[in-house]
Design an enzyme around this catalytic site. Sequence first.
Site, short mmCIF file in Angstrom:
data_model
loop_
_atom_site.label_atom_id
_atom_site.label_comp_id
_atom_site.label_asym_id
_atom_site.label_seq_id
_atom_site.Cartn_x
_atom_site.Cartn_y
_atom_site.Cartn_z
N LYS A 36 0.83 -1.21 0.00
CA LYS A 36 0.00 0.00 0.00
C LYS A 36 0.86 1.26 0.00
O LYS A 36 0.65 2.20 0.76
CB LYS A 36 -0.92 -0.01 1.22
CG LYS A 36 -1.88 -1.20 1.23
CD LYS A 36 -2.82 -1.16 2.41
CE LYS A 36 -3.77 -2.31 2.50
NZ LYS A 36 -4.13 -3.03 1.35
N CYS A 37 1.84 1.28 -0.87
CA CYS A 37 2.84 2.35 -0.93
C CYS A 37 2.78 3.01 -2.31
O CYS A 37 2.41 2.36 -3.29
CB CYS A 37 4.22 1.73 -0.67
SG CYS A 37 5.62 2.84 -0.84
#
Length: 162
Positions: A36-37
Amino acid sequence: MSTSFYDLECKDKKGETFKFDQLKGKVVLIVNVASKCGFTPQYKELEELYKKHQDKEFVILGFPCNQFGKQEPGSDEQIGEFCQLNYGVTFPIMKKIEVNGNGADPVYNFLKSQKSGLLGYKGIKWNFEKFLVDANGKVVQRYSSLTKPMSLDQEIQNMVSK
């Protein structure tokens, strides 16, 4: 602390021991990854690099880490599914680890001891930092999260051609 890359070991996403001595003679790219970057799309280029060079003694090892903005919250199983479903990742994804601090995995303690980051900073600054290890187990380069994986293509090509 280990004094040789090949003395290291870690756990794979199933919790089984992965010994680095099986990497002798291979060029290895080690990356701390997160699902989730902003850099997560680098999985696509990492997989391209892996597919292009895997038959030439090249391997990528992904180490999920939740230390930066809590961007890798899932279980090892969920992380593996995410990588496969969203990016078709076929290179090994290891068990989730810490890369900094007292709980840092010995693999990352070794890598950081071999190559400092910008201005001599030893710690990992963010997700998707990369370490390139030659076929003799020497950490030859460290790249920031901003370095796109495919920009390493020529360097990897040169190393696997030796």
